[in-house]
Scaffold this motif. Structure first.
Motif, PDB file in Angstrom:
ATOM      1  N   GLN A  38     -73.889 -16.926 -13.910  1.00  0.00           N
ATOM      2  CA  GLN A  38     -73.388 -18.288 -14.052  1.00  0.00           C
ATOM      3  C   GLN A  38     -74.290 -19.263 -13.320  1.00  0.00           C
ATOM      4  N   GLY A  43     -70.860 -22.325 -18.014  1.00  0.00           N
ATOM      5  CA  GLY A  43     -69.988 -21.173 -18.203  1.00  0.00           C
ATOM      6  C   GLY A  43     -70.722 -19.873 -17.932  1.00  0.00           C
ATOM      7  N   PRO A  44     -69.981 -18.809 -17.622  1.00  0.00           N
ATOM      8  CA  PRO A  44     -70.612 -17.510 -17.397  1.00  0.00           C
ATOM      9  C   PRO A  44     -71.308 -17.000 -18.651  1.00  0.00           C
ATOM     10  N   LEU A  87     -71.456 -12.773 -11.407  1.00  0.00           N
ATOM     11  CA  LEU A  87     -70.031 -12.427 -11.355  1.00  0.00           C
ATOM     12  C   LEU A  87     -69.799 -11.039 -11.945  1.00  0.00           C
ATOM     13  N   ARG A  99     -57.076  -9.380 -20.201  1.00  0.00           N
ATOM     14  CA  ARG A  99     -57.357 -10.071 -18.944  1.00  0.00           C
ATOM     15  C   ARG A  99     -58.531  -9.449 -18.218  1.00  0.00           C
ATOM     16  N   LEU A 100     -59.413 -10.306 -17.701  1.00  0.00           N
ATOM     17  CA  LEU A 100     -60.513  -9.902 -16.840  1.00  0.00           C
ATOM     18  C   LEU A 100     -60.170 -10.280 -15.403  1.00  0.00           C
ATOM     19  N   PHE A 102     -61.888 -11.063 -11.986  1.00  0.00           N
ATOM     20  CA  PHE A 102     -63.213 -11.414 -11.487  1.00  0.00           C
ATOM     21  C   PHE A 102     -63.318 -11.235  -9.974  1.00  0.00           C
TER      22      PHE A 102
ATOM     23  N   TYR B  33     -59.411 -17.633 -25.146  1.00  0.00           N
ATOM     24  CA  TYR B  33     -58.879 -17.753 -23.797  1.00  0.00           C
ATOM     25  C   TYR B  33     -59.209 -19.137 -23.209  1.00  0.00           C
ATOM     26  N   TYR B  35     -59.716 -20.529 -19.270  1.00  0.00           N
ATOM     27  CA  TYR B  35     -59.826 -20.233 -17.857  1.00  0.00           C
ATOM     28  C   TYR B  35     -60.029 -21.551 -17.103  1.00  0.00           C
ATOM     29  N   GLN B  37     -61.739 -22.921 -13.412  1.00  0.00           N
ATOM     30  CA  GLN B  37     -62.588 -22.492 -12.316  1.00  0.00           C
ATOM     31  C   GLN B  37     -62.818 -23.640 -11.338  1.00  0.00           C
ATOM     32  N   PRO B  43     -63.415 -17.577 -12.089  1.00  0.00           N
ATOM     33  CA  PRO B  43     -62.521 -18.112 -13.128  1.00  0.00           C
ATOM     34  C   PRO B  43     -61.122 -17.504 -13.022  1.00  0.00           C
ATOM     35  N   LEU B  45     -57.537 -16.986 -15.173  1.00  0.00           N
ATOM     36  CA  LEU B  45     -56.986 -17.015 -16.525  1.00  0.00           C
ATOM     37  C   LEU B  45     -55.788 -17.954 -16.609  1.00  0.00           C
ATOM     38  N   LEU B  90     -62.967 -23.491 -18.804  1.00  0.00           N
ATOM     39  CA  LEU B  90     -63.791 -22.608 -19.617  1.00  0.00           C
ATOM     40  C   LEU B  90     -62.992 -22.015 -20.757  1.00  0.00           C
TER      41      LEU B  90
END
Lengths: 112, 114
Positions: A38, A43-44, A87, A99-100, A102, B33, B35, B37, B43, B45, B90
């Motif tokens: 990132q 954005g990532p 990340l 869902r992630l 992080f 999605y 997000y 941040q 990030p 959700l 995001l």
């Protein structure tokens, strides 16, 4: 309690000085570990996905590896343009669908 | 093509305004999605849509209202926001909600609430 921990928080390297970033996780039933880059205010950007211990993936100067408890992102002979926040994110057996989770990231600075 | 497009890139709004953030992808992905941040944080959700239906709402205040008009578009409607809602928003998409699908992110909308 954080499920994904990244270290170090910040890393400064001279151009050409190789190093590794660490991502450790405490989840059970890992379903995937993802690395993103990132840039500030952006954005990532997706880099790698790893699914099982022993897996390795490479892209240019970056190489990602995975063990049962952690992942490493190795940076070989970095250049200033590699400066960014890296990340790490995971999905696991208990994840809500999609869902992630992080980590807080490692801020990498490569100086000439 | 792994592009997720977000508009606008920057937005400044007052606490009484109504605005919308837009997100578009043409990868044929069926999961999208939102997000949020904050600076120097990972990030977080907010919402997940799968096949244009809301799958997850992470207890987000009602001043944020998502909408998925079709499989390529995702909107986030904003109303009566607070200064603490200022953040980078995001959008991401993935093929579906399967474990082995990567999420691709847009460049974000930098929101400032004054």
């Amino acid at each position: 309690e954080d499920q994904v921990t990244q270290s170090p928080e910040a890393l400064r390297l001279q151009e050409g000085e190789s190093s590794s970033l660490n991502c450790s996780y405490t989840v059970s039933g890992l379903r995937g570990l993802f690395w993103y880059r990132q840039d500030p205010g952006k954005g990532p950007e997706f880099l790698f996905t790893l699914y099982s211990a022993g897996e390795e993936k490479e892209k240019e100067r970056l190489k990602a590896t995975l063990t049962k408890k952690e992942s490493f992102l190795h940076i070989t002979a970095p250049k200033p343009e590699d400066s960014a926040t890296y990340l790490c994110a995971v999905r696991h057996r208990g994840s809500t669908l999609g869902r992630l989770y992080f980590g807080r990231g490692t801020q990498l600075t490569v100086w000439p | 093509d792994t592009e997720v497009t977000q508009t606008p890139k920057h937005l400044v709004m007052g606490m009484t305004n109504k605005k919308s953030l837009k997100c578009e992808q043409h990868m044929g992905h069926r999961a999208m999605y939102w997000y949020k941040q904050k600076a120097k944080k990972p990030p977080e959700l907010m919402f997940v849509y799968s096949y244009e239906k809301l799958s997850i709402n992470e207890s987000v205040p009602s001043r944020f209202s998502p909408e998925c008009p079709n499989s390529s578009l995702l909107n986030l409607h904003l109303h009566a926001l607070q200064p603490e809602d200022s953040a980078l928003y995001l959008c991401a998409s993935s093929q579906d909600l399967g474990d082995n699908t990567e999420a691709f992110f847009g460049q974000g909308t930098r929101l400032t609430v004054v």
